[in-house]
Design a protein around this motif. Structure first.
Motif: not given
Length: 704
Positions: A357-361, A401-420
């Motif tokens: 939801t958040v990333f696509p919008k 609990p919803g973000i078990p790994s900040m590393q994985i979340m950070a990589d996804s944020i960067k991949k989608n063109g955002f800054r963390l």
């Protein structure tokens, strides 16, 4: 024939171009004459000249504070670069204290050395020179003082402060009160414009020392003196908003029934009773008395100075010119941020909600930053709220609990063109909790932790929030109750600046909660809180557009953080208004964003992120019109909530400019007028291109 240049306009109102000439920025020059025990230094940029003199038997004197455009030297013969009163307190408790009073003009100061060095943007961006710094070191028995004068290039001002060293090895040095600087400036007919919080005031009289009995609500944070012949000067200490006493019960978020809102570390006065020929920055002893350990050196309060010719708008613009270099601003085009604070407690701080939801919008709308707010490293077991133990906010790994790994979340944020961005406490705790930031070891540990997150998560933004600068009422081996809060501020800013210096694309936001808990409604950030190239929250605004008027002349426009107004909108005037901020927060649930708003946001953001636009908007913000009466010598005549609001950006040679004009969500109650674009070059003709995105979602292009 005049050279033809271009000016592009985002506007809903026709603007007439007119202006005054500008001088291109030149480098600061420092020259020395004399030698041995009699030396003079001249510091000069485009608009200012300062003369400092050391003479054996007479100490150090400020001989010139010269306004080059007005052709006037403001300094009289009774100025003092410092006046410190206090005592030496022997470590041997059987020996009594010895009082002192040190003035810059004492006869027994000895010249030690001096240095001249370039002021650089940062350790990493060391190819960008911003000005020059002169340091003069003098000494006498048991004390050494380094007087630092930083004069920035072009139309910027001076930053002055001292470094004080206690040379005694068997006594503490305690400065109980001081005149940080006192200037013999002419008390000619004038209007002094000043800010006590988020509203500009003015007086044709004097500025007395603020009281100690009004919760520090009447303390002027800066003075801009406009003489009746349309020239003047500015002075402001780099201090906090207020100083908290306590808490009396350590690590408690207590609501005190005692007086706890003390004045800031220092304040400014102008021709006050008892010193009617002087403008001063003086310390507030109930809030700050520096105690130096044997052999210790520490920085004292900094003061900013500049001068101008013109009206009060020219005065405020002179301050803004100074802040641009003083705070090492760069890459300052508005960024838009999605913040999950207002909806994570619905159980939506999850990989699934962000990814689907958040990333696509946010991508379609053109957002820049995804900020995961407080609770990412200290969540309750259901992920809907925060644990608030003393150091629960210290970890650098995810604990929700919803973000078990900040590393994985950070990589996804960067991949989608955002800054963390991450909310992250420097103290590691909540209000009045956590580590004592006056402890240098705490600061060095925190710097290592921040650098680890930058390296591991490609972290680009940190939000610093909650009451970090509480007072430790115990003596320690690194501070005393009288200077604990001051040391917290100084060491934290120093640590943050080192992080930013090593990582020039890392941007830090500080909020208005840092000084006090409980937080009064009128809370504010101040200059000592702000790290280089950082952001700061504002208070006192009814709409996002109000921030530019509140900050202008008081706090840097390149630092405006707007905590509302950043959600997708299909109303063009509100969209333009948020472009007045350095960063703007979207806080509504992304599920509820309208399709029309997403499309409008996306269209504007795609266009404004183009290199042609960003090259200009990375520059100084130059206000053109901020409400009816905004340029009046009497601040009470300014109707800040009367639209329109107009500001502009120019490139260095003023051959190209962008002008933004908007109602900011308010209706125009007076017909549009021809608003003078005073920041253009009167030696050029400009072709006007109107590039308006209106409520239909269509760009309109017209030329004049």
């Amino acid at each position: 024939m005049k050279q033809i240049k271009y000016i592009f306009i985002w506007t809903m109102i026709f603007l007439q171009t007119a202006g005054i000439g500008q001088i291109h920025a030149a480098g600061t020059v420092i020259t020395e004459t004399g030698g041995g025990n009699n030396r003079t230094w001249l510091l000069e940029n485009d608009v200012l000249r300062f003369e400092i003199e050391y003479t054996q038997g007479e100490g150090v004197k400020l001989k010139q504070f010269y306004n080059k455009e007005a052709n006037v030297n403001y300094i009289g013969s009774n100025s003092l670069l410092f006046d410190y009163t206090g005592q030496y307190i022997p470590t041997n408790k059987h020996t009594g204290p010895v009082s002192f009073n040190y003035k810059a003009t004492d006869a027994d100061w000895s010249y030690r050395t001096h240095t001249v060095e370039n002021i650089l943007m940062s350790k990493t961006l060391n190819n960008v020179v911003l000005g020059k710094k002169l340091t003069i070191s003098i000494e006498k028995q048991n004390i050494e003082i380094g007087l630092e004068f930083e004069l920035f290039d072009g139309r910027s001002g001076l930053r002055y402060q001292t470094q004080i060293k206690n040379k005694s090895l068997d006594s503490k040095l305690m400065i109980e009160r001081s005149d940080v600087i006192s200037l013999d400036l002419p008390n000619n007919p004038h209007n002094i414009h000043y800010v006590t919080n988020s509203k500009w005031l003015s007086t044709t009289g004097n500025i007395e020392e603020a009281t100690t009995t009004n919760n520090a609500n009447d303390v002027p944070k800066c003075l801009i003196t406009l003489y009746n012949d349309n020239e003047g000067w500015y002075i402001a200490p780099e201090v906090n908003w207020k100083t908290q006493y306590g808490p009396e019960v350590s690590d408690k978020q207590e609501t005190p029934n005692y007086y706890y809102q003390l004045r800031p570390f220092a304040l400014a006065t102008a021709w006050a009773a008892g010193s009617t020929n002087l403008v001063k920055v003086l310390t507030c002893p109930e809030a700050f008395q520096l105690v130096l350990f044997p052999g210790e050196e520490f920085e004292y309060i900094a003061v900013n100075l500049t001068a101008f010719k013109g009206d009060i708008v020219d005065g405020k613009m002179a301050v803004e010119e100074h802040f641009r270099k003083r705070f090492r601003f760069h890459n300052t085009t508005t960024s838009l941020m999605v913040n999950d604070w207002d909806w994570f407690n619905q159980g939506l701080r999850t990989e699934s909600y962000f990814y689907n939801t958040v990333f696509p919008k946010a991508k379609r709308a053109g957002y820049d930053i995804i900020l995961i707010d407080d609770g990412w490293n200290n969540a309750t077991s259901d992920g809907k709220w925060i644990t608030d133990n003393n150091y629960s906010r210290d970890p650098v790994v995810s604990n929700t609990p919803g973000i078990p790994s900040m590393q994985i979340m950070a990589d996804s944020i960067k991949k989608n063109g955002f800054r963390l961005g991450l909310w992250y406490s420097n103290s590691g705790g909540g209000h009045n909790k956590g580590h004592d930031l006056a402890d240098p070891l705490v600061q060095s540990d925190k710097q290592v932790m921040l650098q680890a997150m930058i390296n591991n998560y490609s972290l680009k933004h940190q939000a610093v929030d909650l009451t970090q600068y509480w007072q430790n009422l115990d003596d320690t081996d690194y501070s005393h109750p009288s200077d604990n809060v001051y040391r917290k501020n100084v060491l934290t800013r120093r640590m943050m600046n080192e992080i930013v210096g090593d990582n020039p694309d890392y941007e830090i936001k500080v909020t208005s909660e840092l000084d006090l808990y409980p937080n009064p409604d009128n809370r504010m950030t101040e200059l000592i809180h702000l790290p280089d190239n950082g952001w700061m929250t504002i208070t006192g605004s009814n709409k996002p557009i109000d921030g530019i008027g509140i900050h202008f002349g008081h706090l840097p426009l390149n630092a405006i953080y707007l905590g509302s107004g950043g959600d997708p909108t299909d109303k063009a005037d509100e969209l333009y208004a948020i472009l007045s901020g350095r960063d703007v927060k979207a806080h509504n649930l992304p599920t509820s964003w309208s399709e029309g708003g997403i499309r409008m946001f996306g269209k504007m953001n795609e266009w404004r992120k183009g290199s042609r636009v960003k090259t200009i908007t990375d520059n100084l913000v130059r206000p053109v019109f901020l409400g009816k009466g905004w340029d009046n010598a009497d601040a009470s005549k300014w109707e800040r909530e009367v639209a329109p609001y107009i500001w502009m950006y120019t490139n260095d040679d003023k051959s190209t400019a962008f002008v933004i004009a908007t109602g900011g969500g308010r209706s125009l109650v007076t017909p549009p007028d021809n608003y003078p674009l005073r920041w253009l070059d009167s030696g050029k003709n400009y072709l006007v291109e109107d590039v308006t995105l209106d409520d239909t979602g269509v760009f309109t292009y017209t030329f004049k």
